[in-house]
Design a protein around this motif. Structure first.
Motif, PDB file in Angstrom:
ATOM      1  N   ASP A 200      -5.216 -10.815   9.156  1.00 37.91           N
ATOM      2  CA  ASP A 200      -5.766 -11.964   9.886  1.00 37.91           C
ATOM      3  C   ASP A 200      -7.113 -12.419   9.232  1.00 37.91           C
ATOM      4  O   ASP A 200      -7.374 -13.385   9.060  1.00 37.91           O
ATOM      5  N   LEU A 201      -8.185 -11.354   9.112  1.00 38.02           N
ATOM      6  CA  LEU A 201      -9.339 -11.534   8.709  1.00 38.02           C
ATOM      7  C   LEU A 201      -9.256 -12.026   7.258  1.00 38.02           C
ATOM      8  O   LEU A 201      -9.967 -13.130   6.699  1.00 38.02           O
ATOM      9  N   GLU A 202      -8.320 -11.387   6.469  1.00 36.20           N
ATOM     10  CA  GLU A 202      -8.152 -11.880   5.137  1.00 36.20           C
ATOM     11  C   GLU A 202      -7.553 -13.128   4.894  1.00 36.20           C
ATOM     12  O   GLU A 202      -8.229 -14.233   4.221  1.00 36.20           O
ATOM     13  N   ARG A 203      -6.684 -13.756   5.677  1.00 37.53           N
ATOM     14  CA  ARG A 203      -6.206 -14.969   5.619  1.00 37.53           C
ATOM     15  C   ARG A 203      -7.429 -15.795   5.940  1.00 37.53           C
ATOM     16  O   ARG A 203      -7.369 -17.099   5.381  1.00 37.53           O
ATOM     17  N   LEU A 204      -8.184 -15.676   7.013  1.00 39.07           N
ATOM     18  CA  LEU A 204      -9.159 -16.569   7.256  1.00 39.07           C
ATOM     19  C   LEU A 204     -10.427 -16.818   6.288  1.00 39.07           C
ATOM     20  O   LEU A 204     -10.544 -17.920   6.319  1.00 39.07           O
TER      21      LEU A 204
ATOM     22  N   ILE B 283     -21.284 -18.565  10.040  1.00 38.40           N
ATOM     23  CA  ILE B 283     -20.340 -18.646   9.064  1.00 38.40           C
ATOM     24  C   ILE B 283     -18.955 -18.183   9.442  1.00 38.40           C
ATOM     25  O   ILE B 283     -18.009 -18.755   9.080  1.00 38.40           O
ATOM     26  N   GLY B 284     -19.132 -17.034   9.925  1.00 39.67           N
ATOM     27  CA  GLY B 284     -17.820 -16.300  10.391  1.00 39.67           C
ATOM     28  C   GLY B 284     -17.240 -17.197  11.532  1.00 39.67           C
ATOM     29  O   GLY B 284     -15.960 -16.920  11.578  1.00 39.67           O
ATOM     30  N   SER B 285     -17.918 -18.021  12.137  1.00 41.27           N
ATOM     31  CA  SER B 285     -17.279 -18.703  13.480  1.00 41.27           C
ATOM     32  C   SER B 285     -17.104 -20.241  12.887  1.00 41.27           C
ATOM     33  O   SER B 285     -16.631 -21.027  13.801  1.00 41.27           O
TER      34      SER B 285
ATOM     35  N   GLU C 259      -9.746 -16.253   3.254  1.00 36.08           N
ATOM     36  CA  GLU C 259      -9.116 -17.090   2.134  1.00 36.08           C
ATOM     37  C   GLU C 259      -9.067 -18.558   2.371  1.00 36.08           C
ATOM     38  O   GLU C 259      -9.316 -19.314   1.553  1.00 36.08           O
ATOM     39  N   GLU C 260      -8.754 -18.845   3.705  1.00 30.35           N
ATOM     40  CA  GLU C 260      -8.691 -20.297   3.907  1.00 30.35           C
ATOM     41  C   GLU C 260     -10.299 -20.880   3.693  1.00 30.35           C
ATOM     42  O   GLU C 260     -10.265 -21.978   3.393  1.00 30.35           O
TER      43      GLU C 260
END
Lengths: 352, 177
Positions: free
Chosen positions: A218-222, A94-96, A224-225
């Protein structure tokens, strides 16, 4: 018209996967899912694919991660305890943002539990297939033909939304045979996998598949996307079936094998003049809120039926939101209710 | 609603699941809705085996058969377990070579057939299941022999095509018993 064949749910799922382009399968045997792996072991080498029995479920899901990174259609399958082992890997998938299909032919739990059919992994499938903010699309077929159709849909949705998709069945659906027609399967348009790690040929920049983001911004933006994508999935991909919901006083809500038992009980109730209807979620995530929201205004009560101690009932209550009572009836541990048993529950709740 | 709910039960190795599959295939060829649900797990390895087969004009809801219209019993434990559950007006076919008792019920049709002994006498060892199917077809009229023979051709894998004729012979034997 093509010729119908009689196949077990497990075998039909494997055949449907191969027919829609699944070329890699990594698994580890477990009842009541083993015929799926067995079918793949026999067929994949003959049809240009790869079958590999891993040393464990954890190894298998990480092989799925590797193959998905390279852009191939890949699948793994297991049953409840084996899925728990895969959860770390599913979170990484999921994270990738990797597409893959994961099959859970559920059996009784917790722990090693039993080997008979159950639906007690609903929370795991829809809430927490691993750590972190994330989801997988969860499809719950109820017939062997629907197993075939949703398998194809699962691969297409995985590629369209770059996400793992789970097919959540149960021991009975995996073991039973019904007639199927492979020619009837609808297909979706899928995008090219220009993100896959297939070698640059010195002609393009490197593609990187990764789930590690040290910088919180960066992680928050990803994330959220990713949730924007989830919102689109929730808006566009919810699937369900409704029966007899025009004049319904009591709405049964059930998925998978239990929905079939509910249909039998509904028909028995209708013969007695009771206004009973059925909403059968086909996607469990996204949960089909629309039909339940609409019925909340007119139905007198809801009865959620599951092979668990009550899990999907929480999603039903979230949608109904106090507008009508939402009751629950379930069997667990590998036991299935009979239509007559469910009919008695319906009659009791309708005061008959 | 026209549906026939059948339970086939016996020991693992008697061809119970195969006999059930044959009936399901015959139902499919007769343009009916069908489902086949086996018992699974440790019982496959030497213990009791059973399968539930439904043949119906309507869409099939629950694939379970808690109260069968038809019981085909090939051993005593299965007979004792399922005989009381058969619906009134139903049909019980049992292998009297292996089941040394009969049903006391007066509300069902009971057919005894010496299937295992007949199979052994006719050189059809291992085909008591097909003799039972033949007897059942005669007693129920659910499918004609031709439909079942066509279904058999679908069920027997090419690697075992040599067994096709013996299976047909066993079905005919039961049918005429």
């Amino acid at each position: 018209m093509s010729e119908k064949v009689l196949m077990k749910g497990n075998e039909a799922l494997a055949e449907a996967a191969i027919r829609c382009g699944c070329t890699h399968f990594f698994g580890y045997p477990i009842t009541p899912q083993t015929e799926l792996s067995e079918y793949m072991a026999k067929q994949m080498p003959k049809r240009g694919g790869l079958y590999l029995q891993a040393e464990s479920e954890i190894a298998a899901i990480n092989m799925v991660l590797g193959a998905a990174s390279a852009g191939v259609r890949v699948m793994t399958s297991s049953s409840s305890p084996g899925i728990s082992l895969k959860c770390e890997g599913i979170s990484y998938l999921i994270g990738s943002d990797l597409p893959c299909v994961i099959v859970n032919m559920q059996r009784g739990g917790p722990g090693l539990g039993g080997i008979q059919p159950a639906q007690s992994d609903y929370f795991q499938a829809t809430r927490a297939l691993g750590h972190g903010d994330g989801h997988a699309i969860v499809l719950a077929p109820a017939t062997v033909q629907e197993v075939v159709n949703t398998t194809t849909l699962a691969f297409d949705l995985a590629d369209i939304y770059r996400t793992p998709v789970m097919i959540l069945g149960d021991g009975a659906l995996g073991q039973m045979m019904e007639p199927i027609d492979f020619a009837e399967v609808p297909r979706r348009q899928c995008p090219a996998k220009d993100w896959a790690c297939t070698g640059t040929g010195m002609k393009r920049p490197h593609n990187i598949v990764n789930s590690l983001y040290i910088q919180p911004e960066d992680l928050e933006r990803l994330v959220e996307e990713r949730f924007e994508r989830y919102a689109k999935i929730e808006a566009e991909e919810a699937l369900w079936e409704e029966q007899n919901t025009e004049d319904t006083e009591l709405v049964l809500v059930a998925y998978g094998i239990t929905a079939r038992i509910a249909k039998s009980a509904m028909n028995m109730a209708r013969e007695k003049g009771l206004k009973v209807g059925l909403v059968r979620p086909i996607t469990l995530w996204p949960f089909p809120k629309k039909p339940l929201d609409k019925l909340s205004a007119t139905a007198k009560r809801f009865l959620c039926v599951e092979l668990s101690m009550g899990q999907m009932v929480e999603d039903v209550r979230l949608v109904v939101n106090g507008r009508a009572p939402v009751d629950f009836f379930g069997r667990t541990g590998g036991m299935l209710m009979t239509p007559a048993e469910l009919l008695a529950q319906i009659e009791e709740r309708m005061g008959k | 609603m026209s549906a026939t709910r059948m339970m086939l039960a016996g020991f693992g190795g008697q061809g119970i699941l195969f006999a059930g599959k044959l009936l399901a295939y015959a139902g499919m060829l007769a343009n009916k809705n069908v489902s086949w649900l086996p018992s699974y797990g440790p019982e496959m390895r030497g213990g009791t085996a059973n399968c539930a087969v439904i043949v119906s004009d309507e869409e099939i809801g629950s694939p379970l058969v808690p109260a069968p219209d038809v019981l085909l019993a090939l051993n005593l434990p299965s007979f004792e377990k399922f005989e009381p559950a058969v619906e009134a007006g139903g049909l019980i076919v049992f292998d009297s070579s292996l089941i040394p008792q009969t049903s006391q019920r007066t509300d069902v049709t009971v057919c005894a057939v010496n299937a295992t002994s007949m199979a052994s006498d006719e050189g059809l060892n291992g085909l008591a299941n097909m003799i039972m199917i033949g007897k059942f077809l005669r007693a129920s009229g659910l499918f004609d022999l031709d439909t079942v023979f066509r279904a058999l051709e679908k069920c027997v894998p090419p690697s075992k095509a040599a067994l096709l004729e013996k299976n047909k012979q066993a079905i005919s034997l039961g049918y005429n018993a």
